[in-house]
Motif scaffolding. Structure first.
Motif, PDB file in Angstrom:
ATOM      1  N   LEU A  95       0.858  -1.186   0.000  1.00  0.00           N
ATOM      2  CA  LEU A  95       0.000   0.000   0.000  1.00  0.00           C
ATOM      3  C   LEU A  95       0.893   1.235   0.000  1.00  0.00           C
ATOM      4  O   LEU A  95       1.882   1.279   0.736  1.00  0.00           O
ATOM      5  N   ILE A  96       0.529   2.227  -0.780  1.00  0.00           N
ATOM      6  CA  ILE A  96       1.262   3.488  -0.805  1.00  0.00           C
ATOM      7  C   ILE A  96       0.311   4.583  -0.346  1.00  0.00           C
ATOM      8  O   ILE A  96      -0.730   4.810  -0.967  1.00  0.00           O
ATOM      9  N   GLU A  97       0.659   5.242   0.727  1.00  0.00           N
ATOM     10  CA  GLU A  97      -0.172   6.340   1.246  1.00  0.00           C
ATOM     11  C   GLU A  97       0.490   7.641   0.814  1.00  0.00           C
ATOM     12  O   GLU A  97       1.550   8.013   1.333  1.00  0.00           O
ATOM     13  N   THR A  98      -0.117   8.331  -0.132  1.00  0.00           N
ATOM     14  CA  THR A  98       0.523   9.530  -0.682  1.00  0.00           C
ATOM     15  C   THR A  98      -0.360  10.766  -0.537  1.00  0.00           C
ATOM     16  O   THR A  98      -1.588  10.677  -0.637  1.00  0.00           O
ATOM     17  N   GLY A  99       0.299  11.903  -0.331  1.00  0.00           N
ATOM     18  CA  GLY A  99      -0.410  13.161  -0.130  1.00  0.00           C
ATOM     19  C   GLY A  99      -1.034  13.745  -1.378  1.00  0.00           C
ATOM     20  O   GLY A  99      -1.790  14.715  -1.315  1.00  0.00           O
ATOM     21  N   GLY A 100      -0.733  13.178  -2.538  1.00  0.00           N
ATOM     22  CA  GLY A 100      -1.470  13.538  -3.742  1.00  0.00           C
ATOM     23  C   GLY A 100      -0.908  14.669  -4.577  1.00  0.00           C
ATOM     24  O   GLY A 100      -1.560  15.113  -5.518  1.00  0.00           O
ATOM     25  N   PHE A 101       0.279  15.143  -4.271  1.00  0.00           N
ATOM     26  CA  PHE A 101       0.834  16.223  -5.106  1.00  0.00           C
ATOM     27  C   PHE A 101       1.992  15.758  -5.972  1.00  0.00           C
ATOM     28  O   PHE A 101       2.455  16.472  -6.843  1.00  0.00           O
TER      29      PHE A 101
END
Ligand code: SF4
Length: 214
Positions: A95-101
């Motif tokens: 799983l990769i939890e990314t802030g989206g930028f």
């Protein structure tokens, strides 16, 4: 190759559709964003440079097949991309939890993305990388809106509609921890008619909001 790492630990996944599952975490150091409600400011600096060869045995020692790479912003480090591929090659569910930028384009397709969309109260909504939303896959990717108030909720609804986000595996709505209006948010969500999931941060209820390495 190496990564700058804040912490590596075994815990329970606290968020997303995977909440409650045992999960190993690799929390990478650094994030160029500054969300006003950020709960991991301790990752902004410091950390330790650790080679893949030292990280991988530690994960192996946990004996857990689910691994999350998080931060900070994990994709801000270029070597995160080959590291994710290495985890996938070794058969981990990743799983990769990314802030989206940061663009998710180069992430190994075997990994699942949990993508934040920053809402106005974060102070960082101008920095969302919108093409990421088009890449969300129905079978495994999730999108998360952390909301501080009902204005953020209205923003989330407009983005969900504009980008047809209900095609993702999950649309997570996560109230900022400690917000006083949880019942109001829960009622708003339940009356919305949208197939979204209220996402509470399980680990903070178990260990408290300040605990690290859990
Ligand atoms: S993107 Fe994540 S780590 Fe970075 S400031 Fe925002 S909440 Fe904190």
């Amino acid at each position: 190759m190496d990564l700058r790492v804040t912490e590596i630990f075994l815990s329970i996944q606290g968020e997303s559709s995977h909440a409650g599952r045992p999960c190993s975490f690799v929390r990478l150091t650094g994030c160029p964003m500054r969300c006003v409600w950020c709960d991991s400011e301790y990752t902004f600096t410091g950390g330790e440079k650790i080679s893949f060869d030292d990280i991988l045995p530690e994960l192996e020692g946990f004996g857990c097949n689910l691994v999350e790479v998080t931060g900070g912003e994990p994709l801000a480090q270029k070597s995160a991309f080959p590291f994710i591929t290495e985890l996938c090659d070794r058969g981990y569910e990743v799983l990769i939890e990314t802030g989206g930028f940061v663009s998710t384009e180069g992430v190994d397709p075997r990994a699942a993305i949990i993508l934040d969309v920053k809402c106005p109260a974060s102070g960082e909504s101008e920095r969302n990388h919108w093409p990421n939303l088009k890449r969300l896959r129905a079978e495994k990717d999730e999108v998360k809106f952390v909301i501080a108030d009902l204005n953020d909720w209205d923003f989330a609804v407009s983005v969900i509609r504009e980008y047809d986000l209900v095609r993702a595996k999950e649309v997570l709505v996560s109230p900022v921890f400690g917000t006083g209006n949880l019942p109001g948010i829960a009622e708003t969500i339940s009356r919305s008619g949208l197939p979204v999931r209220l996402n509470l941060q399980l680990h903070k209820y178990i260990w408290g909001p300040e605990a690290r390495g859990v």
